[in-house]
Design a protein around this motif. Structure first.
Motif, PDB file in Angstrom:
ATOM      1  N   HIS A 111       3.410  -8.898  -4.330  1.00  0.00           N
ATOM      2  CA  HIS A 111       4.004  -9.487  -3.140  1.00  0.00           C
ATOM      3  C   HIS A 111       4.664  -8.398  -2.298  1.00  0.00           C
ATOM      4  N   GLY A 112       4.271  -8.312  -1.048  1.00  0.00           N
ATOM      5  CA  GLY A 112       4.865  -7.337  -0.143  1.00  0.00           C
ATOM      6  C   GLY A 112       4.187  -5.984  -0.132  1.00  0.00           C
ATOM      7  N   ALA A 113       3.164  -5.794  -0.964  1.00  0.00           N
ATOM      8  CA  ALA A 113       2.464  -4.498  -1.001  1.00  0.00           C
ATOM      9  C   ALA A 113       1.713  -4.277   0.309  1.00  0.00           C
ATOM     10  N   PRO A 114       1.774  -3.057   0.845  1.00  0.00           N
ATOM     11  CA  PRO A 114       1.064  -2.784   2.096  1.00  0.00           C
ATOM     12  C   PRO A 114      -0.441  -2.706   1.869  1.00  0.00           C
ATOM     13  N   THR A 115      -1.181  -3.003   2.921  1.00  0.00           N
ATOM     14  CA  THR A 115      -2.618  -2.784   2.908  1.00  0.00           C
ATOM     15  C   THR A 115      -2.837  -1.460   3.617  1.00  0.00           C
ATOM     16  N   LEU A 116      -3.286  -0.461   2.870  1.00  0.00           N
ATOM     17  CA  LEU A 116      -3.451   0.870   3.431  1.00  0.00           C
ATOM     18  C   LEU A 116      -4.931   1.176   3.661  1.00  0.00           C
ATOM     19  N   THR A 117      -5.226   1.706   4.816  1.00  0.00           N
ATOM     20  CA  THR A 117      -6.534   2.265   5.079  1.00  0.00           C
ATOM     21  C   THR A 117      -6.286   3.742   5.295  1.00  0.00           C
ATOM     22  N   VAL A 118      -6.864   4.558   4.439  1.00  0.00           N
ATOM     23  CA  VAL A 118      -6.537   5.974   4.437  1.00  0.00           C
ATOM     24  C   VAL A 118      -7.778   6.807   4.714  1.00  0.00           C
TER      25      VAL A 118
ATOM     26  N   TYR B 210      -5.200   3.722  -8.651  1.00  0.00           N
ATOM     27  CA  TYR B 210      -5.686   3.594  -7.276  1.00  0.00           C
ATOM     28  C   TYR B 210      -4.505   3.636  -6.308  1.00  0.00           C
ATOM     29  N   GLU B 211      -3.471   2.850  -6.612  1.00  0.00           N
ATOM     30  CA  GLU B 211      -2.315   2.773  -5.718  1.00  0.00           C
ATOM     31  C   GLU B 211      -1.600   4.113  -5.579  1.00  0.00           C
ATOM     32  N   ALA B 212      -1.448   4.842  -6.676  1.00  0.00           N
ATOM     33  CA  ALA B 212      -0.755   6.134  -6.621  1.00  0.00           C
ATOM     34  C   ALA B 212      -1.521   7.139  -5.779  1.00  0.00           C
ATOM     35  N   ALA B 213      -2.834   7.181  -5.944  1.00  0.00           N
ATOM     36  CA  ALA B 213      -3.653   8.113  -5.158  1.00  0.00           C
ATOM     37  C   ALA B 213      -3.628   7.738  -3.684  1.00  0.00           C
ATOM     38  N   GLN B 214      -3.759   6.466  -3.418  1.00  0.00           N
ATOM     39  CA  GLN B 214      -3.756   6.001  -2.038  1.00  0.00           C
ATOM     40  C   GLN B 214      -2.418   6.318  -1.363  1.00  0.00           C
TER      41      GLN B 214
END
Length: 166
Positions: free
Chosen positions: A4-11, A139-143
């Motif tokens: 909940h509240g996690a951003p959607t990142l396009t990198v 995945y989240e840490a790398a992103q």
């Protein structure tokens, strides 16, 4: 655990040099974290990737420090510490967290924090990005690491993320 509240990142990370430092304990979980990290870096277009394996999470800060000194634009630190019956868990978690945080703040180089600190193996597996896992912390840490490099480069275009002149 909640997303909940996690951003959607396009990198878009083409040209970003990333070093992945990964502990060796808990092979199944580490395999999942590494796979997630590799997928995130590939999705971001990062091709300059070096992987370094160290014995455990306690050794992550020294390996990350050497990676920064060698010119990494970002570091992704991956590890697993599962609570046992002694205070060892607390010491290792604190050392890894403080060491990686201090390195990132001192150097200005983003460190993606993919160190799982769990009460049991089931929690670790649930966060490892394995089939059936609810989260993919590799995945989240790398992103997050690559997104921070990109954000800093855009905001501070006269130098790299560590403040060195380009």
């Amino acid at each position: 655990m909640s997303k909940h509240g996690a951003p959607t990142l396009t990198v878009e990370g083409r040209g970003v040099r990333v070093v992945v430092v990964a502990a060796s304990w808990h092979a199944q979980v580490m395999d999942g974290l590494l796979d997630g990290t590799r997928r995130a870096l590939a999705d971001a277009g990062v091709t300059d990737v070096t992987e370094i394996r160290v014995p455990g999470s306690f050794e992550l800060p020294v390996a990350a420090s050497r990676a920064v000194a060698a010119g990494a634009d970002a570091v992704v630190a991956l590890g697993v510490v599962v609570r046992g019956g002694t205070p060892h868990f607390d010491y290792v978690c604190q050392a890894a967290t403080m060491g990686l945080t201090d390195l990132s703040v001192r150097s200005g180089v983003p460190v993606g924090f993919g160190v799982l600190t769990c009460d049991d193996d089931a929690q670790a597996i649930d966060r490892a990005g394995l089939p059936g896992s609810h989260e993919d912390k590799g995945y989240e840490a790398a992103q997050a690491a690559v997104a921070t490099v990109v954000a800093l480069r855009e905001a501070l275009p006269d130098g790299d993320v560590a403040g060195r002149s380009r």
